[in-house]
Motif scaffolding. Structure first.
Motif, short mmCIF file in Angstrom:
data_model
loop_
_atom_site.label_atom_id
_atom_site.label_comp_id
_atom_site.label_asym_id
_atom_site.label_seq_id
_atom_site.Cartn_x
_atom_site.Cartn_y
_atom_site.Cartn_z
N ALA A 1 0.85 -1.19 0.00
CA ALA A 1 0.00 0.00 0.00
C ALA A 1 0.89 1.24 0.00
N LEU A 2 0.52 2.21 -0.80
CA LEU A 2 1.23 3.49 -0.74
C LEU A 2 0.80 4.20 0.53
N VAL A 3 1.75 4.81 1.22
CA VAL A 3 1.42 5.56 2.43
C VAL A 3 2.05 6.95 2.34
N ALA A 4 1.43 7.90 3.04
CA ALA A 4 1.90 9.29 2.92
C ALA A 4 3.31 9.44 3.46
N ASP A 5 3.52 8.93 4.67
CA ASP A 5 4.80 9.17 5.33
C ASP A 5 5.64 7.90 5.32
N ALA B 1 13.18 6.83 -1.73
CA ALA B 1 14.28 7.79 -1.79
C ALA B 1 13.74 9.19 -2.03
N ALA B 2 12.66 9.31 -2.80
CA ALA B 2 12.03 10.61 -3.05
C ALA B 2 10.52 10.39 -3.07
N PRO B 3 9.74 11.39 -2.63
CA PRO B 3 8.29 11.19 -2.63
C PRO B 3 7.76 10.95 -4.05
N LEU B 4 6.72 10.17 -4.11
CA LEU B 4 6.12 9.80 -5.39
C LEU B 4 4.83 10.61 -5.54
N GLU C 1 0.51 12.11 -2.76
CA GLU C 1 1.97 12.08 -2.65
C GLU C 1 2.31 10.98 -1.64
N ALA C 2 3.10 10.02 -2.09
CA ALA C 2 3.45 8.89 -1.21
C ALA C 2 4.93 8.96 -0.86
#
Ligand SMILES: C[S@@+](CC[C@H](N)C(=O)[O-])C[C@H]1O[C@@H](n2cnc3c(N)ncnc32)[C@H](O)[C@@H]1O
Length: 294
Positions: free
Chosen positions: A150-154, A264-267, A232-233
């Protein structure tokens, strides 16, 4: 996780306070223990082995690799169950013979060898070994492991935000220039951390593994996750469901926690946009890691 770590009482306290986990195990025994010949892999304190006997199991063999076996044995004796519950101090993977149970005689084999990363406690190998003792039609619990991402914000460990806040506070006290600490406060991504629970922004199944059936987790798999809205994940969470019986499962969260792999960088994804995630499983090394494939 090393086997001797389990002998730390805090490890046992942590799992024993998890009611959802305990209730699933109790429900399994209420359904399956009566009249059964039972094998528990990793009994630790011995509570569930004793409950299996009290719920009518004909014979219980409880295997425990750590010195906690002595505690389990004491519980068995305190409850007058010696003779019906046998505690064996050994690693099940190295056991050739069990007291009073031959290969092919076990009706129910169960064990809780899970963690936020479901593979780090050797569940695949242990359930494979346990399955080798099952009678035809015998029941293995868990018998199936479903892993989702699952994509998560933080995606960053809470410790990072905490350390940054502390450094800023202390720096302000002395009027310090803190730039040289920047690299130190930016752990190399991808990294893995533990969250108590997560709120999935978008989720997709990664793979299902039948335990005790000779299957191994895929070394690498790609999972397509679609954003239901612009998002933004910062990372991806690994979520498991370990099926104990029909309608009965252990899930990530609770005392297991949820594994989060920071990116490494937000998606940044637009509504409806999909991303391919690479899920790598190396139980011998770090376990599961998830990162964007692009
Ligand atoms: C998470 S604890 C579960 C304790 C208890 N069964 C429960 O559900 O409350 C897992 C236990 O399994 C033991 N264990 C792990 N792998 C094992 C193996 N291959 N053979 C025997 N014991 C094992 C560990 O030492 C640990 O005490």
């Amino acid at each position: 996780m090393e086997l001797e770590d389990f002998a730390d009482p805090w490890e046992q306290v942590r799992l024993l306070q998890d009611r959802a986990r305990n209730d699933a195990l109790l429900a399994l025994l209420e359904r399956r223990a009566a009249g059964a010949r039972v094998l528990e892999v990793g009994t630790a304190h011995g509570l569930f082995a004793c409950l299996a006997a009290k719920l009518g199991a004909e014979r219980v063999v409880a295997v425990e690799a750590s010195p906690l076996a002595a505690t389990a044995r004491a519980l068995v004796e305190a409850n007058g169950l010696a003779g019906r519950v046998e505690v064996v101090e050994a690693d099940l993977l190295e056991v050739d013979a069990l007291p009073g149970l031959a290969r092919g005689e076990v009706d129910l084999a169960f064990g809780e060898l899970l963690n936020a990363d479901p593979f780090v406690e050797g569940v695949v190998e242990a359930m494979e070994a346990a399955a080798g003792w099952l009678a035809p039609g015998g029941h293995l619990a868990p018998g199936r492991l479903r892993v989702s991402v699952a994509l998560v914000a933080d995606g960053s460990p809470a410790e990072v935000a905490g350390a940054r806040a502390e450094v800023a506070r202390l720096g302000a006290r002395g009027g310090l220039v803190l730039d040289p600490l920047e690299a130190l406060l930016t752990p190399r991504a991808p990294y893995r951390s533990l969250a108590p629970e997560v709120t999935p922004l978008a989720m997709a199944p990664a793979f299902t593994l039948r335990l005790g059936a000779g299957e191994a987790p895929p070394e690498e798999t790609r999972v397509r996750v679609e954003a239901p809205r612009a998002l933004e994940a910062g990372g991806a969470a690994v979520l498991f469901e370990a099926e104990l019986d029909a309608g009965l499962a252990w899930r990530s969260g609770g005392h297991f926690g949820v594994l989060v792999c920071g990116f490494a960088a937000p998606l940044r994804l637009a509504a409806g946009e999909a991303v391919e995630l690479r899920v790598r499983v190396d139980p011998a090394d770090d376990g599961i890691a998830v990162e964007p494939a692009r």
